[in-house]
Design a protein around this motif. Structure first.
Motif, mmCIF file in Angstrom:
data_model
loop_
_atom_site.group_PDB
_atom_site.id
_atom_site.type_symbol
_atom_site.label_atom_id
_atom_site.label_comp_id
_atom_site.label_asym_id
_atom_site.label_seq_id
_atom_site.Cartn_x
_atom_site.Cartn_y
_atom_site.Cartn_z
ATOM 1 N N ARG A 140 45.239 44.596 52.951
ATOM 2 C CA ARG A 140 44.884 45.261 54.080
ATOM 3 C C ARG A 140 44.782 44.553 55.159
ATOM 4 N NH1 ARG A 140 41.584 49.691 51.899
ATOM 5 N NH2 ARG A 140 41.428 49.423 49.615
ATOM 6 N N PHE A 141 45.122 43.225 55.291
ATOM 7 C CA PHE A 141 45.094 42.514 56.427
ATOM 8 C C PHE A 141 46.194 41.545 56.610
ATOM 9 C CE2 PHE A 141 40.541 42.801 54.677
ATOM 10 C CZ PHE A 141 40.197 43.618 55.991
ATOM 11 N N TYR A 142 47.318 42.183 56.419
ATOM 12 C CA TYR A 142 48.776 41.424 56.455
ATOM 13 C C TYR A 142 48.814 41.175 57.979
ATOM 14 C CZ TYR A 142 50.489 41.915 51.643
ATOM 15 O OH TYR A 142 50.664 41.957 50.464
ATOM 16 N N ALA A 143 48.277 41.901 58.851
ATOM 17 C CA ALA A 143 48.590 41.706 60.306
ATOM 18 C C ALA A 143 47.585 40.865 60.803
ATOM 19 C CB ALA A 143 48.678 43.082 61.054
ATOM 20 N N ILE A 159 41.812 36.747 59.109
ATOM 21 C CA ILE A 159 40.573 37.683 58.317
ATOM 22 C C ILE A 159 41.060 37.592 56.780
ATOM 23 C CG2 ILE A 159 39.897 40.246 57.932
ATOM 24 C CD1 ILE A 159 40.332 40.415 61.178
ATOM 25 N N ALA A 160 42.375 37.538 56.512
ATOM 26 C CA ALA A 160 42.545 37.653 54.957
ATOM 27 C C ALA A 160 42.181 36.152 54.203
ATOM 28 C CB ALA A 160 44.318 37.746 54.910
ATOM 29 N N MET A 161 42.407 35.207 55.255
ATOM 30 C CA MET A 161 42.088 34.059 54.551
ATOM 31 C C MET A 161 40.305 33.754 54.559
ATOM 32 S SD MET A 161 44.684 30.993 56.214
ATOM 33 C CE MET A 161 44.673 31.857 57.965
ATOM 34 N N LEU A 162 39.738 34.286 55.494
ATOM 35 C CA LEU A 162 38.213 34.227 55.421
ATOM 36 C C LEU A 162 37.845 35.332 54.264
ATOM 37 C CD1 LEU A 162 37.135 34.822 59.164
ATOM 38 C CD2 LEU A 162 36.976 32.816 57.826
ATOM 39 N N GLY A 163 38.555 36.291 54.041
ATOM 40 C CA GLY A 163 38.229 37.075 52.901
ATOM 41 C C GLY A 163 38.567 36.331 51.420
ATOM 42 N N THR A 164 39.425 35.542 51.383
ATOM 43 C CA THR A 164 39.820 34.903 50.114
ATOM 44 C C THR A 164 38.713 33.643 50.013
ATOM 45 O OG1 THR A 164 41.226 33.512 51.348
ATOM 46 C CG2 THR A 164 42.182 35.194 50.364
ATOM 47 N N PHE A 165 38.206 33.267 51.135
ATOM 48 C CA PHE A 165 37.062 32.100 51.147
ATOM 49 C C PHE A 165 35.874 32.788 50.552
ATOM 50 C CE2 PHE A 165 33.442 30.015 53.185
ATOM 51 C CZ PHE A 165 33.794 28.770 52.720
ATOM 52 N N ALA A 166 35.727 33.973 51.055
ATOM 53 C CA ALA A 166 34.228 34.635 50.374
ATOM 54 C C ALA A 166 34.327 35.099 49.114
ATOM 55 C CB ALA A 166 33.952 35.914 51.426
ATOM 56 N N ILE A 167 35.651 35.378 48.628
ATOM 57 C CA ILE A 167 35.867 35.779 47.321
ATOM 58 C C ILE A 167 35.663 34.475 46.453
ATOM 59 C CG2 ILE A 167 37.437 36.734 45.576
ATOM 60 C CD1 ILE A 167 38.145 38.628 47.701
ATOM 61 N N GLY A 168 36.011 33.387 47.055
ATOM 62 C CA GLY A 168 36.333 32.316 46.052
ATOM 63 C C GLY A 168 34.645 31.606 45.954
ATOM 64 N N LEU A 169 33.679 31.817 46.953
ATOM 65 C CA LEU A 169 32.308 31.491 46.939
ATOM 66 C C LEU A 169 31.728 32.252 45.775
ATOM 67 C CD1 LEU A 169 31.298 31.201 50.534
ATOM 68 C CD2 LEU A 169 31.462 29.449 48.805
ATOM 69 N N VAL A 170 32.264 33.679 45.712
ATOM 70 C CA VAL A 170 31.556 34.522 44.714
ATOM 71 C C VAL A 170 31.857 33.986 43.491
ATOM 72 C CG1 VAL A 170 31.448 36.829 43.864
ATOM 73 C CG2 VAL A 170 31.297 36.462 46.268
ATOM 74 N N ILE A 171 33.230 33.876 43.188
ATOM 75 C CA ILE A 171 33.799 33.424 41.920
ATOM 76 C C ILE A 171 33.035 32.282 41.476
ATOM 77 C CG2 ILE A 171 35.728 32.818 40.418
ATOM 78 C CD1 ILE A 171 37.411 34.356 42.181
ATOM 79 N N ARG A 172 33.046 31.184 42.210
ATOM 80 C CA ARG A 172 32.525 29.760 41.999
ATOM 81 C C ARG A 172 30.873 29.999 41.557
ATOM 82 N NH1 ARG A 172 33.918 27.251 46.109
ATOM 83 N NH2 ARG A 172 32.073 27.037 47.155
ATOM 84 N N GLU A 173 30.089 30.841 42.257
ATOM 85 C CA GLU A 173 28.788 30.921 41.863
ATOM 86 C C GLU A 173 28.473 31.746 40.900
ATOM 87 O OE1 GLU A 173 26.538 28.910 43.435
ATOM 88 O OE2 GLU A 173 28.113 28.243 44.660
#
Length: 291
Positions: free
Chosen positions: A91-94, A98-112
């Motif tokens: 959704r954020f190729y352009a 934002i895409a990198m921030l999204g992966t950062f947030a998802i990474g936090l969720v997975i870790r916790e």
């Protein structure tokens, strides 16, 4: 390598260095392929290493063969990466930030989530193939040998895939010139999804291979993520060889420096050396520009 150590310790140092560097290569190869193809750094890549390690833990904890866990880890993490790419990245190729921030947030969720499943505890995982073998009167770890050999096989297989197959030709074409690739009828969207899944699978495999040498915790992927970014910076994006070379350099420094300087100084020294190299060669060891 002669740093004043007895022969057996020198050989052990080299062998441990090769094992750690092999894992770094797997992690960085996946991260570098994603960055080269999509122009996005996946900040959840460390958590994909964690998911691979946790997959092996689940198999062992439930009495299933460890080798099945090793095989399942890259598949499970590839599927997780595919879901992440389709739900967030696509959704954020352009808008790569934002895409990198999204992966950062998802990474936090997975870790916790994993931290909660582990109860905040460290878990020990036995080596799937324990024991030692002797060569010339020196003992070598069987599992570390498996890690090294597996990495060599994966590197060779990845190179053959990218250089000797139609899919590899399409990937390299999309990497060099995405616009021209789309004009030639190549579905870059499909290639991006496959690339992200492939990079995620390598991280999952690395996690499953390395976790028997460490204790499993929710933060196991964090140290590898930081070193992986350093490796990509050193190696450069846009080629297959760049990330591999960068990972080799960082892996050698990260595992070798604690033998010659105080361990507390080793990690900062890796950063200093890496940043100094990037300062004088910002494009990395090997690079190929995106157009």
């Amino acid at each position: 390598m002669d740093i004043g150590l007895p022969k057996d310790l020198s050989v052990k140092l080299i062998f441990d260095l090769l094992a750690f560097t092999s894992v770094m290569v797997l992690i960085v190869l996946g991260l570098g392929v994603i960055a080269s193809m999509m122009g996005i750094f996946n900040f959840a890549h460390g958590e994909f290493v964690l998911l691979g390690a946790y997959t092996l833990f689940l198999f062992e904890d439930n009495g299933l063969p460890s080798w099945l866990g090793i095989l399942a880890a890259p598949i499970v993490v590839a599927l997780a990466g595919l879901v992440l790419e389709r739900l967030v990245i696509r959704r954020f190729y352009a808008a790569p930030i934002i895409a990198m921030l999204g992966t950062f947030a998802i990474g936090l969720v997975i870790r916790e989530v994993v931290r909660g499943l582990l109860g905040g505890h460290y878990k020990s995982i036995s080596e799937p193939i324990p024991g030692m073998f002797s060569v010339g009167g020196l003992d070598f770890s069987i599992w570390r040998t498996v890690i090294i050999v597996t990495t060599l096989i994966v590197i060779l297989g990845s190179w053959l895939l990218l250089s000797r197959t139609k899919l590899g030709l399409q990937v390299r074409g999309a990497l060099e010139n995405p616009s021209l690739a789309r004009a030639c009828g190549i579905s870059t969207t499909r290639l991006y999804a496959l690339t992200f899944a492939f990079g995620s699978a390598l991280a999952g495999l690395a996690g499953a291979l390395i976790v028997p040498l460490y204790q499993l915790s929710a933060d196991i992927g964090t140290r590898f993520l930081v070193q992986a970014f350093l490796s990509v910076m050193l190696g450069g994006v846009g080629t297959f060889e760049g990330p591999v070379l960068g990972a080799t350099a960082v892996g050698v420094m990260a595992s070798g420096l604690p033998w010659v300087v105080l361990p507390v100084l080793a990690d900062p020294l890796v950063f200093v050396i890496a940043l100094a190299i990037v300062k004088f060669r910002p494009q990395g060891f090997i690079t190929q520009g995106r157009t």
